[in-house]
Design an enzyme around this catalytic site. Structure first.
Site, PDB file in Angstrom:
ATOM      1  N   HIS A 103       0.827  -1.200   0.000  1.00  0.00           N
ATOM      2  CA  HIS A 103       0.000   0.000   0.000  1.00  0.00           C
ATOM      3  C   HIS A 103       0.864   1.253   0.000  1.00  0.00           C
ATOM      4  CE1 HIS A 103       0.714   0.937   4.302  1.00  0.00           C
ATOM      5  NE2 HIS A 103       0.716  -0.378   4.475  1.00  0.00           N
ATOM      6  N   CYS A 154       1.724  -3.349   6.829  1.00  0.00           N
ATOM      7  CA  CYS A 154       2.385  -4.390   6.042  1.00  0.00           C
ATOM      8  C   CYS A 154       3.575  -3.808   5.290  1.00  0.00           C
ATOM      9  CB  CYS A 154       1.367  -5.012   5.095  1.00  0.00           C
ATOM     10  SG  CYS A 154       0.114  -6.025   5.935  1.00  0.00           S
TER      11      CYS A 154
END
Length: 244
Positions: free
Chosen positions: A192, A208
């Site tokens: 992301h 993440c």
């Protein structure tokens, strides 16, 4: 000429000579015997080299939300996006995440790859293996997994049960999200964007794998749904088993 006048003249002459002598001696002291040091040039501290922002990190126009120019003073050049030599047995189009190196490689033909600097959060170390990019989203919602909410109760308003956080310029998912599935199931592993350049190259507290927004937009535009992704930690074995 009177004797009185001559006496006065003789009495003044020695005093006059003494003054000349003293003045001359003073000049020697100031000008020759103790030479004043030559003026030294002031030390000039070298300014840090200016960092020129490459065009790829300028503000991105025509986005739903603002993507401002990257403050490259907060992101070392080694983390900037660039094409590099990269030998691998993986097919072109494969994504390889090396969490220990803090790099993501998008394999290209001819022993080349596009390399992106990444930031790795705690959840970025929670899974490794081979999987696929199941789908991609533009300006996605952020729904932190329940495990993250358990660690950080202040995130409860954005939990899965509550529908997550609306997209926006400060949304932790950034401008794009790539969602990773393995054997038909969501791994909860994400690639992301982020608006925080200082976090690239670091291991941060949560999340993440993050890329600066300009990079995740570039990645999103060049990765197909169904592409293979390989995630390796520093101590991970070489993973060859193909799963989808």
């Amino acid at each position: 000429m009177s004797d009185t006048y001559m006496k006065r003249a003789r009495s003044r002459a020695p005093a006059f000579d003494r003054r000349l002598f003293l003045m001359g001696a003073g000049s020697l002291v100031l000008g020759g015997c103790v030479a004043s040091p030559k003026p030294q040039p002031a030390k000039v501290l070298a300014a840090p080299p200016a960092v020129t922002r490459p065009a790829m990190y300028e503000a991105v126009p025509d986005e739903k939300f603002e993507v401002g120019a990257v403050d490259v003073t907060q992101m070392a050049p080694k983390w900037w996006r660039r094409e590099v030599d990269y030998e691998t047995d993986e097919k072109p189009g494969t994504l390889i995440v090396e969490t220990g190196e803090r790099y993501l490689y998008h394999v290209r033909p001819g022993g080349r790859a596009m390399r992106y600097g990444i930031g790795v959060g705690r959840d970025g170390f929670s899974w490794q293996g081979r999987a696929i990019v199941a789908y991609k989203r533009i300006w996605p919602r952020w729904t932190p997994p329940d495990s993250m909410v358990a660690r950080q109760p202040e995130l409860e308003p954005y939990s899965i049960a509550n529908g997550g956080m609306d997209p926006g310029p400060t949304n932790p998912m950034g401008a794009r999200g790539l969602y990773i599935h393995q054997n038909g199931r969501d791994t909860l592993y994400r690639l992301h964007g982020t608006y925080q350049p200082w976090s690239i190259g670091r291991s941060i507290s949560s999340g993440c794998i993050r890329l600066i927004n300009q990079d995740v937009i570039h990645l999103h535009d060049n990765v197909r749904d169904g592409s293979v992704i390989v995630v390796r930690h520093a101590t991970a074995p070489d993973l060859k088993q193909v799963t989808g």
